[in-house]
Design a protein around this motif. Sequence first.
Motif, PDB file in Angstrom:
ATOM      1  N   VAL A   1       7.052  21.181-106.600  1.00 12.57           N
ATOM      2  CA  VAL A   1       7.652  20.406-105.512  1.00 12.57           C
ATOM      3  C   VAL A   1       8.194  19.085-106.046  1.00 12.57           C
ATOM      4  N   GLU A   2       7.409  18.389-106.853  1.00 16.02           N
ATOM      5  CA  GLU A   2       7.861  17.107-107.396  1.00 16.02           C
ATOM      6  C   GLU A   2       9.064  17.289-108.316  1.00 16.02           C
ATOM      7  N   HIS A   3       9.030  18.347-109.111  1.00 12.83           N
ATOM      8  CA  HIS A   3      10.173  18.627-109.985  1.00 12.83           C
ATOM      9  C   HIS A   3      11.407  18.907-109.145  1.00 12.83           C
ATOM     10  N   GLY A   4      11.248  19.709-108.085  1.00 12.02           N
ATOM     11  CA  GLY A   4      12.365  20.001-107.210  1.00 12.02           C
ATOM     12  C   GLY A   4      12.920  18.750-106.548  1.00 12.02           C
ATOM     13  N   ARG A   5      12.037  17.857-106.132  1.00 11.25           N
ATOM     14  CA  ARG A   5      12.487  16.605-105.520  1.00 11.25           C
ATOM     15  C   ARG A   5      13.311  15.774-106.503  1.00 11.25           C
ATOM     16  N   SER A   6      12.856  15.699-107.759  1.00  9.01           N
ATOM     17  CA  SER A   6      13.582  14.890-108.736  1.00  9.01           C
ATOM     18  C   SER A   6      14.947  15.485-109.043  1.00  9.01           C
ATOM     19  N   VAL A   7      15.025  16.824-109.094  1.00  8.11           N
ATOM     20  CA  VAL A   7      16.310  17.480-109.341  1.00  8.11           C
ATOM     21  C   VAL A   7      17.254  17.234-108.174  1.00  8.11           C
ATOM     22  N   ALA A   8      16.749  17.380-106.942  1.00  8.95           N
ATOM     23  CA  ALA A   8      17.582  17.145-105.770  1.00  8.95           C
ATOM     24  C   ALA A   8      18.015  15.684-105.685  1.00  8.95           C
ATOM     25  N   ALA A   9      17.110  14.758-106.018  1.00  9.00           N
ATOM     26  CA  ALA A   9      17.444  13.336-105.955  1.00  9.00           C
ATOM     27  C   ALA A   9      18.540  12.968-106.946  1.00  9.00           C
ATOM     28  N   ALA A  10      18.616  13.728-108.037  1.00 11.25           N
ATOM     29  CA  ALA A  10      19.666  13.474-109.027  1.00 11.25           C
ATOM     30  C   ALA A  10      21.028  13.957-108.559  1.00 11.25           C
ATOM     31  N   GLY A  11      21.044  14.781-107.496  1.00 14.45           N
ATOM     32  CA  GLY A  11      22.312  15.270-106.974  1.00 14.45           C
ATOM     33  C   GLY A  11      22.595  16.725-107.237  1.00 14.45           C
ATOM     34  N   VAL A  12      21.679  17.431-107.901  1.00 19.09           N
ATOM     35  CA  VAL A  12      21.854  18.865-108.160  1.00 19.09           C
ATOM     36  C   VAL A  12      21.483  19.629-106.896  1.00 19.09           C
ATOM     37  N   ARG A  13      22.315  20.586-106.505  1.00 20.84           N
ATOM     38  CA  ARG A  13      22.138  21.247-105.216  1.00 20.84           C
ATOM     39  C   ARG A  13      21.562  22.655-105.313  1.00 20.84           C
ATOM     40  N   THR A  14      21.219  23.122-106.503  1.00 17.48           N
ATOM     41  CA  THR A  14      20.617  24.446-106.680  1.00 17.48           C
ATOM     42  C   THR A  14      19.458  24.344-107.654  1.00 17.48           C
ATOM     43  N   VAL A  15      18.336  24.961-107.301  1.00 12.86           N
ATOM     44  CA  VAL A  15      17.226  25.091-108.234  1.00 12.86           C
ATOM     45  C   VAL A  15      16.948  26.578-108.427  1.00 12.86           C
ATOM     46  N   TRP A  16      16.393  26.900-109.583  1.00 13.01           N
ATOM     47  CA  TRP A  16      16.066  28.284-109.928  1.00 13.01           C
ATOM     48  C   TRP A  16      14.621  28.328-110.418  1.00 13.01           C
ATOM     49  N   LEU A  17      13.951  29.433-110.111  1.00 13.22           N
ATOM     50  CA  LEU A  17      12.560  29.600-110.535  1.00 13.22           C
ATOM     51  C   LEU A  17      12.344  31.044-110.955  1.00 13.22           C
TER      52      LEU A  17
END
Length: 316
Positions: A25-41
């Motif tokens: 969750v924290e990793h996802g938040r940091s990625v989203a806060a940077a402006g990236v709009r897609t995460v993969w797992l």
Amino acid sequence: MIRIGVNLAVGLPHAPGGNVIDELVEHGRSVAAAGVRTVWLPQGYDHDTLTAYAAIARDVPDVELGASVVVVQPRHPRVLAAQAQTVQAASHGRLTLGLGVSHPGLLDVYDIPFARPVDALRRHLDVLLPILAGERVPGSSGPGSSPDETSVNGATPPVPVLLGALGPAMLRLAGERTSGTITFLAGPRTIGEHVVPLLTAAAESAGRPRPRVVAGLPVAVTADPDRVRAEVAAAYRALAALPSYRTSLDREGFAGLGDIVIAGDEDEVAAELQRYADLGATDALVSRVGNTEERNRTLHLLGKLSSGAASAPRSP
């Protein structure tokens, strides 16, 4: 510009006594806060990707949640359909479901043979895709067969499905039946001369829209690309021996997996990502590599690039 996504499983702190879902969750938040709009797992042998996404969805809003990929042999398609629709409801329509068949030897832990993988995936799709589309599974009858009995309230729009595909037969199946492919460690020649032509031709023959091509790549913004490439080559050494990846490396003329790393300064990394877009890739699935400072620099660049990236196609 190519659409950017970040692999959440790479770079987790794994603090002693930590909770992997909290870390994701924290990793996802940091990625989203940077402006990236897609995460993969990806799906491994430990945490369950779709269950994790049901939790992540509530704390990381407004980003696409890509599973990259869930191996189908250990999961009945009706069970997987229920899981996927549940995540789709929890995320209000942000899931993209990547499916794959693993590699020889890697299914032994489930006591499942690696046999006729394309046929296994095709049979899985025969059941999974109708359920995700709200349709009756052909030939099914009895309890649990009606679309009303297999749908999950709130799980609209239908979940887009991508296949982890590199071989010709799997790419044809992806083009004919799904929204596209997720590749891993496929270089520019493989993407431009192999994946995109085969996948696009299959989609066109089936009357489907332009397929999505997700290129999974290690990336580092760094002043020391040789060191990063050597680290990746050592870390991924076992993958280089797997037949599908070995075929891709040989096609590229690469000696090892370190050669596929995109590494350099901001301009060099951006230019290499654009090269993949020019070859037909719609998405870059980035595994940030290198040390902490380099991974942070990479995320900063990916956020800047994402601000100008066009949305990728999302067809069911």
